[in-house]
Design a protein around this motif. Structure first.
Motif, PDB file in Angstrom:
ATOM      1  N   GLU A 146       0.885  -1.169   0.000  1.00  0.00           N
ATOM      2  CA  GLU A 146       0.000   0.000   0.000  1.00  0.00           C
ATOM      3  C   GLU A 146       0.930   1.228   0.000  1.00  0.00           C
ATOM      4  OE1 GLU A 146      -3.500  -2.261   2.559  1.00  0.00           O
ATOM      5  OE2 GLU A 146      -2.194  -0.848   3.556  1.00  0.00           O
ATOM      6  N   TYR A 177     -10.895   8.080   4.149  1.00  0.00           N
ATOM      7  CA  TYR A 177     -11.029   7.078   3.085  1.00  0.00           C
ATOM      8  C   TYR A 177     -11.707   7.783   1.912  1.00  0.00           C
ATOM      9  CZ  TYR A 177     -12.719   2.739   0.837  1.00  0.00           C
ATOM     10  OH  TYR A 177     -12.989   1.718  -0.033  1.00  0.00           O
ATOM     11  N   ASP A 218      -9.096   3.458  -4.327  1.00  0.00           N
ATOM     12  CA  ASP A 218      -9.859   3.827  -3.109  1.00  0.00           C
ATOM     13  C   ASP A 218      -8.901   3.948  -1.924  1.00  0.00           C
ATOM     14  OD1 ASP A 218      -9.411   1.022  -2.921  1.00  0.00           O
ATOM     15  OD2 ASP A 218     -11.179   0.777  -1.632  1.00  0.00           O
ATOM     16  N   SER A 232      -2.528   6.866   0.385  1.00  0.00           N
ATOM     17  CA  SER A 232      -2.119   5.484   0.676  1.00  0.00           C
ATOM     18  C   SER A 232      -2.958   4.558  -0.201  1.00  0.00           C
ATOM     19  CB  SER A 232      -2.340   5.195   2.163  1.00  0.00           C
ATOM     20  OG  SER A 232      -1.828   3.925   2.483  1.00  0.00           O
ATOM     21  N   ILE A 233      -2.350   4.115  -1.286  1.00  0.00           N
ATOM     22  CA  ILE A 233      -3.147   3.600  -2.408  1.00  0.00           C
ATOM     23  C   ILE A 233      -3.408   2.091  -2.381  1.00  0.00           C
ATOM     24  CG2 ILE A 233      -2.535   5.459  -3.975  1.00  0.00           C
ATOM     25  CD1 ILE A 233      -0.431   3.610  -5.268  1.00  0.00           C
ATOM     26  N   LYS A 247     -12.131  -5.082  10.320  1.00  0.00           N
ATOM     27  CA  LYS A 247     -12.967  -4.414  11.318  1.00  0.00           C
ATOM     28  C   LYS A 247     -12.732  -5.004  12.693  1.00  0.00           C
ATOM     29  CE  LYS A 247     -16.014  -1.809   8.547  1.00  0.00           C
ATOM     30  NZ  LYS A 247     -17.355  -1.293   8.299  1.00  0.00           N
ATOM     31  N   GLU A 300      -2.006   1.033  11.937  1.00  0.00           N
ATOM     32  CA  GLU A 300      -1.001   0.879  10.901  1.00  0.00           C
ATOM     33  C   GLU A 300       0.200   1.707  11.326  1.00  0.00           C
ATOM     34  OE1 GLU A 300      -3.293   0.101   6.818  1.00  0.00           O
ATOM     35  OE2 GLU A 300      -3.809   1.990   7.744  1.00  0.00           O
ATOM     36  N   ARG A 307     -16.631  -3.651  14.398  1.00  0.00           N
ATOM     37  CA  ARG A 307     -15.402  -3.045  14.892  1.00  0.00           C
ATOM     38  C   ARG A 307     -15.458  -3.004  16.413  1.00  0.00           C
ATOM     39  NH1 ARG A 307     -12.999   0.190  11.674  1.00  0.00           N
ATOM     40  NH2 ARG A 307     -14.840   1.258  10.978  1.00  0.00           N
TER      41      ARG A 307
END
Ligand code: THG
Length: 376
Positions: free
Chosen positions: A61, A93, A106, A120-121, A198, A203, A374
């Motif tokens: 990513e 997002y 996205d 952040s692809i 979820k 990260e 989540r």
């Protein structure tokens, strides 16, 4: 079974050697980089992610960095989501569209400084795209791919583990999609509460690629008492959780509304972005080919994986494709995701599907979310 060759042309992640040492058994290629897709025991990996904590090499990513006086304007133009009010230390997002309003990526977009954004692809060539758009617009920016590699810590125990490493105060103050630079034993990282599951988690955007294996080892050591182990973007969990896998769940002619990203597409906001007018035109007509959840009638023994999209028909006429399927442990049933022509996306519609191995099964469209929740 054929294997993917490991060679010089495809890039290695800074965590590559660690994933090999941890027993990675398969890779995919994502943004011209090898990305782990399994460690040989899918049931254990699912359980680790949903019960404990897992460490994922998601360096693929990649970040497209936009830096300079026009960074905010360019970031907004390439994003179909309104970025107004996005503060330093926050992320959103955001779907990205081409001029025809088709979804081309996205990403998560992070504002890391006043005039600096990281896009952040997902897997498509956004460095080329954003550079070209910047050039055509004449923006005063530098577009680059910086030395930034995400490592995801996902699972219900990720929070406890992070408190221990980074301190309770910092972790408690870090809301969802908030990020902040931190230092772990001299290793520079941007810590963000985010990730493609979820189950809760973080990260760690490593900003010194020479430290990848050291960061991996530090996290594994700190997570030992929480039952940590290696993982990767998890197909069953993400299908249960309704997270889009761009290009896997949708074909190239899909708009963000069809992809289920309407809530993140700011057509009512007073902003211009690439694809906006095309999307407004498209939406004058009923939705064309939405992505829907499907339950499949088969037990665990026949629940095969989609190597290719499977044709889905009604009374002998093809109306779409079943694009991904998985056995859901949580629901104890076979579930999938399909792209179908409207009005066949209505809940209760029954599709005749021919699987990759030639099995004939039925899929029922449902608008029930498959439901992982989540935790944080
Ligand atoms: N993390 C980072 N980069 C990424 C991904 C990621 N790039 C590629 C890929 N994943 C992009 N896709 C997604 C899809 C969903 C989410 C994040 C990235 C996501 N969605 C939440 C949801 O649907 O509940 C939250 C959306 C919101 O409320 O804003 O997190 O995982 N670095």
């Amino acid at each position: 079974m054929a294997q993917i060759s490991i060679g010089s042309r495809i890039r290695k992640s800074p965590f590559y050697d660690s994933t090999v040492a941890a027993g990675v058994s398969s890779f995919t290629i994502y943004n011209n980089m090898y990305m782990p897709t399994g460690y040989g025991d899918p049931d254990a990996e699912y359980e680790r992610l949903t019960q404990r904590v897992a460490l994922w090499d998601v360096a693929a990513e990649r970040q497209v960095q936009i830096e300079g006086p026009d960074a905010a304007a360019l970031a907004q133009y390439v994003s179909a989501r309104d970025l107004t009010g996005l503060k330093i230390g926050r992320a959103r997002y955001a779907p990205m569209c081409d001029h025809q309003g088709r979804l081309i990526n996205d990403p998560v977009i992070l504002r890391v400084d006043e005039d600096r954004y990281w896009i952040s692809i997902a897997d498509s060539d956004m460095l080329l795209w954003v550079s070209a758009i910047a050039g055509e617009r004449g923006d005063d920016v530098t577009v680059s791919e910086p030395d930034v590699s995400p490592l995801a810590l996902q699972g219900p125990l990720a929070d406890d583990m992070a408190r221990e490493i980074f301190g309770a105060e910092l972790v408690e103050s870090l809301g969802f999609f908030h990020h902040t630079p931190v230092d772990i034993d001299g290793i520079p990282v941007v810590l963000c509460r985010s990730g493609w599951s979820k189950q809760g988690g973080f990260e760690l955007f490593l900003t010194d690629g020479t430290q990848g294996n050291r960061l991996w080892d530090l996290m594994m050591a700190a997570g030992d008492k929480y039952g940590i182990g290696p993982g990767n973007p998890n197909q069953p969990e993400r299908l249960e959780s309704g997270l889009l896998s761009h290009r896997s769940d949708n074909d190239p002619d899909t708009d963000p509304i069809e992809a289920g990203l309407g809530a993140y597409t700011s057509l009512d906001a007073d902003i211009d972005f690439c694809g906006r007018s095309a999307l407004l035109e498209r939406l004058k007509r009923p939705v064309r080919r939405p992505i829907v959840n499907v339950t499949l009638n088969g037990n665990k023994d026949v629940a095969e994986w989609c190597r290719n999209p499977w044709p889905a028909s009604i009374a002998g006429t093809q109306v779409g494709m079943l694009r991904n399927a998985t056995w859901s442990k949580r629901l104890d049933r076979w579930i999938g995701i399909a792209q179908v022509e409207s009005p066949h996306h209505e809940p209760g519609t029954v599709l005749d599907i021919v699987t990759g191995s030639g099995n004939k099964v039925q899929g029922t469209v449902t608008n029930e979310p498959f439901g992982a929740i989540r935790t944080k």
